[in-house]
Design a protein around this motif. Structure first.
Motif: not given
Length: 161
Positions: A100, A115-118, A140, A142-144, A148
């Protein structure tokens, strides 16, 4: 905050049983703002599962100008507690890790999640002992698990003990 405390305690406990790496790095963003990034690291790379606590400070501008950088005015740093998976071959480690992204305010010692998504992912190579050289690529996600498009290449040197 409880999770961060638990992670730090787990890291300190594991450091009793595994060899440690302490080092510094310099990196360059290959996209995004194209900044240079200074880093420091404390980690374990001797077993299949490792941990790495990294602190990063991005320099302003696109030129490496350490002489005009006033380190006493640093207010925010990035703190990444990586969980690593290592392949150890002799004195070389090939690793991949995720962390995180935490932002630490050095003036009032507040820690917050970027961020909670990155999150950050890194792939790296460390070789040598006791003086260790490292090369890392960080991006970096994301959750998928989609990047980025911001990548950083880091070169580092440190001590394994």
């Amino acid at each position: 905050m409880k999770r961060i405390t638990l992670l730090i305690l787990l890291f300190l406990f594991s450091s009793i049983y595994f060899s440690m790496f302490l080092g510094a790095s310099i990196g360059k963003e290959m996209s995004g703002k194209n900044r240079f990034v200074l880093g420091a690291e404390l980690g374990t790379y001797s077993s299949i599962i490792g941990f790495s606590l990294n602190i990063y400070y991005p320099l302003s501008g696109t030129n490496l100008d350490l002489e005009n950088t006033n380190f006493s005015e640093i207010k925010l740093v990035e703190f990444d507690p990586y969980l690593l998976f290592n392949l150890k071959i002799s004195s070389t480690s090939i690793y991949v890790g995720v962390a995180p992204i935490l932002i630490v305010n050095l003036q009032n010692t507040e820690i917050g999640l970027y961020s909670q998504e990155i999150f950050h992912g890194k792939l790296g190579l460390k070789t040598g002992a006791p003086i260790t050289l490292s090369l890392e690529a960080i991006t970096t996600f994301n959750l998928q698990f989609l990047s980025t498009g911001i990548y950083t290449l880091n070169l580092g040197i440190g001590l394994t003990f």
